[in-house]
Enzyme design. Structure first.
Site, mmCIF file in Angstrom:
data_model
loop_
_atom_site.group_PDB
_atom_site.id
_atom_site.type_symbol
_atom_site.label_atom_id
_atom_site.label_comp_id
_atom_site.label_asym_id
_atom_site.label_seq_id
_atom_site.Cartn_x
_atom_site.Cartn_y
_atom_site.Cartn_z
ATOM 1 N N PRO A 7 0.835 -1.209 0.000
ATOM 2 C CA PRO A 7 0.000 0.000 0.000
ATOM 3 C C PRO A 7 0.871 1.262 0.000
ATOM 4 C CG PRO A 7 -0.691 -1.548 1.697
ATOM 5 C CD PRO A 7 0.619 -2.034 1.170
ATOM 6 N N GLU A 8 0.595 2.166 -0.937
ATOM 7 C CA GLU A 8 1.331 3.424 -1.015
ATOM 8 C C GLU A 8 0.403 4.554 -0.567
ATOM 9 O OE1 GLU A 8 3.303 3.876 -4.819
ATOM 10 O OE2 GLU A 8 3.470 1.718 -5.074
#
Ligand SMILES: [Zn+2]
Length: 302
Positions: free
Chosen positions: A2-3
């Site tokens: 997840p960014e």
């Protein structure tokens, strides 16, 4: 992993669901998912009220009463679920937070076990865990961004991924913004002019905002706090599209390792100065399939 847009989406979902609730019980099933002492984390957060839910880089911050901050870093595959307390416990659930006078639980699920939970007491408005993080890409000005990039002598792609340089950008959004700005991932940062860096700054902000609007990119396991998948995977122009035609020029997207990470780029739109364009066959031009027809034949024969 997840960014920024995925973590931001999770934070927005959590904010509606757990703000103002007070932790009652905390159970940790896997010690290694806690940075520091497991007992200390449990003792420090139980009975505390969640005052706010925030994001900094790829970290989720739960600000609790008494100046305590609970950090959650999702690592490669971490997820947070807000579910009824009697819901079946999913495999790879490593921590469960229960609330006073509330039937839901907050659960931390992480199959690959790279995610981490940790806590800190805020002293004088400072948090040690965040002290080395670079600025937020959606807040930094174009001029400051350009100055920071040009002060380094590194390849641009690994620089964008360095969390001390810029907080929150990972492989997907680095590749997508470099493509939009027409910059090869191996370009040396100090060789880039101000004008092209302003373009990269704009591209980064556009890509991140578009992805937040689409509720993130779901490649592999990502889902938000409600269990919903994101939609930005349908809007990716280069990431994960090796061999497919570039949407701008029709050239086949390449994949190469840059700074130890897979990088997707268009060899025509993102030229390396002095470098040759790859001799790989071209894919059909998206708007004019006949344009590359002789090359398509080559491709079929290979
Ligand atoms: Zn192209």
């Amino acid at each position: 992993m997840p960014e920024l847009p995925e973590v931001e989406t999770i934070v927005r979902g959590l904010r509606n669901r757990v703000s103002n609730l007070r932790f009652s019980r905390v159970e940790v099933g896997l010690g290694k998912c806690v940075r520091g002492s497991e007992q200390s984390l449990i003792q420090s957060v139980r009975k505390r009220k969640i005052l706010s839910v925030e994001r900094r880089g790829k970290n989720i911050l739960l600000r609790l009463s008494g100046g305590v901050v609970l950090f959650i870093h999702l690592g490669m595959s971490g997820r947070l679920q807000v579910v009824p307390g009697d819901a079946p416990v999913e495999k790879h659930t490593h921590a469960v937070f229960s609330f006073q006078d509330h039937p839901r639980q907050l659960r931390f699920v992480d199959p690959r076990q790279f995610g981490r939970l940790f806590w800190e007491k805020e002293v004088g408005g400072e948090l040690t865990a965040l002290s080395r993080l670079g600025p937020e890409p959606l807040r930094i000005s174009a001029l400051d961004f350009s100055k920071r990039v040009r002060a380094r002598g590194r390849e641009i792609k690994p620089l964008l991924l360095d969390q001390c340089f810029l907080a929150g950008v990972g492989n997907i959004y680095a590749d997508e913004s470099l493509h939009r700005a027409g910059i090869h991932p191996r370009r040396k940062s100090h060789s880039l002019g101000e004008k092209i860096l302003f373009r990269l700054h704009q591209a980064l902000q556009e890509v991140l905002k578009e992805s937040i609007r689409a509720k993130g990119t779901s490649v592999r396991s990502y889902v938000d706090a409600t269990g919903a998948r994101g939609g930005f995977q349908n809007l990716l122009r280069v990431y994960g599209r090796e061999g497919e035609p570039c949407q701008t020029c029709g050239t086949a997207i390449l994949r190469e390792r840059v700074g130890g990470r897979s990088s997707f780029f268009c060899p025509r739109c993102q030229r390396l100065p002095g470098g040759k364009i790859s001799r790989r066959p071209l894919a059909p031009h998206p708007r004019n399939p006949r344009k590359n027809s002789c090359i398509i034949k080559t491709r079929v024969l290979q």
